[in-house]
Design an enzyme around this catalytic site. Structure first.
Site, mmCIF file in Angstrom:
data_model
loop_
_atom_site.group_PDB
_atom_site.id
_atom_site.type_symbol
_atom_site.label_atom_id
_atom_site.label_comp_id
_atom_site.label_asym_id
_atom_site.label_seq_id
_atom_site.Cartn_x
_atom_site.Cartn_y
_atom_site.Cartn_z
ATOM 1 N N ASN A 70 0.850 -1.183 0.000
ATOM 2 C CA ASN A 70 0.000 0.000 0.000
ATOM 3 C C ASN A 70 0.889 1.237 0.000
ATOM 4 O O ASN A 70 2.088 1.160 0.288
ATOM 5 C CB ASN A 70 -0.900 0.003 1.234
ATOM 6 C CG ASN A 70 -1.834 -1.190 1.267
ATOM 7 O OD1 ASN A 70 -2.504 -1.488 0.282
ATOM 8 N ND2 ASN A 70 -1.885 -1.886 2.393
ATOM 9 N N CYS A 79 -4.967 -7.815 -3.932
ATOM 10 C CA CYS A 79 -5.368 -6.607 -4.660
ATOM 11 C C CYS A 79 -5.876 -7.049 -6.020
ATOM 12 O O CYS A 79 -5.093 -7.317 -6.933
ATOM 13 C CB CYS A 79 -4.198 -5.632 -4.803
ATOM 14 S SG CYS A 79 -4.617 -4.166 -5.789
ATOM 15 N N ASN A 81 -7.625 -5.458 -8.425
ATOM 16 C CA ASN A 81 -7.368 -4.565 -9.554
ATOM 17 C C ASN A 81 -5.902 -4.606 -9.958
ATOM 18 O O ASN A 81 -5.566 -4.583 -11.149
ATOM 19 C CB ASN A 81 -7.780 -3.132 -9.192
ATOM 20 C CG ASN A 81 -9.278 -2.980 -9.072
ATOM 21 O OD1 ASN A 81 -10.031 -3.498 -9.889
ATOM 22 N ND2 ASN A 81 -9.728 -2.276 -8.045
ATOM 23 N N CYS A 227 -11.631 -0.742 -5.519
ATOM 24 C CA CYS A 227 -10.947 -1.762 -4.726
ATOM 25 C C CYS A 227 -11.556 -3.099 -5.112
ATOM 26 O O CYS A 227 -12.716 -3.382 -4.800
ATOM 27 C CB CYS A 227 -11.114 -1.501 -3.230
ATOM 28 S SG CYS A 227 -10.354 -2.769 -2.178
ATOM 29 N N SER A 229 -10.822 -6.282 -4.230
ATOM 30 C CA SER A 229 -11.157 -7.236 -3.173
ATOM 31 C C SER A 229 -12.384 -6.776 -2.401
ATOM 32 O O SER A 229 -13.160 -7.609 -1.918
ATOM 33 C CB SER A 229 -9.961 -7.459 -2.240
ATOM 34 O OG SER A 229 -9.580 -6.274 -1.579
#
Length: 291
Positions: A70, A79, A81, A227, A229
């Site tokens: 992050n 993640c 995307n 996001c 997830s």
């Protein structure tokens, strides 16, 4: 000197989720939390939500082990995307249409989606146990938990569903996802003591049985346009409550994802686009000591 100094990268996005992809499969040099923060925040850096670092594969049949950072330097287990961005990058370079990757959350199978610009990631099976998510205290039923923000007799947000998709998610069901100051409440809820590993905080509105709209405050990254997830966690949580089908469209500020919670094995399949923006290499000055 940082392992990222002068290293090539690709700036991409997954429906607005800002992603940087770095292929370090030929290097064993570590990427530190300070390195990850410097890329995102230093003058001349590359602002991102997640940094996807490809490492040498640890298992036969996998393309890479992917470390996910992050923008605050913390590591993420998943993640969605970012994975689609990695998949597009690999597929365009190799001509492959299927691939398997490893992350801290486990093995992820990926393949070309139903259209040339779509990619599908098998995000694995969700986890619902309070110790698996994890939560700081026992809840036998995680479809809703006792958690609220605001006055006791008139809470602003309350009773979220909680689920792990490789990282912890709390989903608050609302009528208007834009009707709340998520930049204000997101950090408070992300760091609530009930979440020992912090959590992603999502506001979700069920439009109908096939469509949900969400906004997410992402753990370690803040307010995000997308996001993946969280979209998966929301789809699963809504289906657990019998409020939607197991195959739904999730609308996020940055675009739309198709999420299927497959009945045969409970795996969650996420399908959506990945956009390439530009390539470059990291300026060594980004990683110079301050002061």
């Amino acid at each position: 000197m940082s392992a990222l100094a002068n290293h090539a990268f690709a700036k991409m996005n997954g429906i607005g989720n800002e992603i940087v992809v770095v292929d370090m499969r030929d290097s064993a040099a570590p990427v530190t939390p300070d390195d990850a923060r410097a890329v995102a925040s230093a003058p001349g850096g590359v602002p991102y939500d997640q940094l996807m670092v490809l490492r040498k594969p640890r298992f036969d049949g996998t393309e890479a082990f992917i470390s996910i950072y992050n923008n605050d330097g913390s590591e993420a287990g998943a993640c969605g995307n970012g994975m689609r961005c990695v998949v597009r990058r690999i597929f365009e370079k190799t001509g492959q249409t299927t691939a398997t990757f490893e992350t801290a959350a486990g093995l992820l199978n990926c393949w070309q989606g139903p259209a040339p610009d779509l990619y599908t990631v098998d995000m694995g099976a969700p986890k619902f146990g309070w110790q698996e998510i994890p939560l700081a205290e026992e809840f036998r039923d995680t479809r809703y938990i006792e958690l609220q923000i605001g006055p006791i007799d008139n809470p602003i947000l309350h009773s979220p569903s909680v689920v792990s998709m490789g990282n912890p998610h709390a989903i608050f069901w609302v009528e208007d996802v834009n009707g709340y100051d998520l930049e204000r409440f997101g950090p408070l809820l992300e760091n609530h003591p009930i979440f020992p590993e912090r959590a992603n905080i999502t506001l979700a509105h069920i439009v109908d049985r096939d469509h949900v709209t969400i906004r997410t405050w992402e753990r370690g990254a803040g307010l995000t346009r997308a996001c993946g997830s969280a979209a998966c966690a929301t789809a699963v949580a809504a289906a657990r409550l019998k409020r939607t089908e197991r195959n739904v469209e999730i609308t996020l500020p940055g675009g739309k994802l198709e999420i299927e919670w497959r009945e045969s094995d409970d795996h969650v399949l996420m399908t959506g686009p990945a956009t390439f923006e530009y390539e470059g290499s990291f300026d060594p000055a980004l990683f110079a000591p301050v002061g």
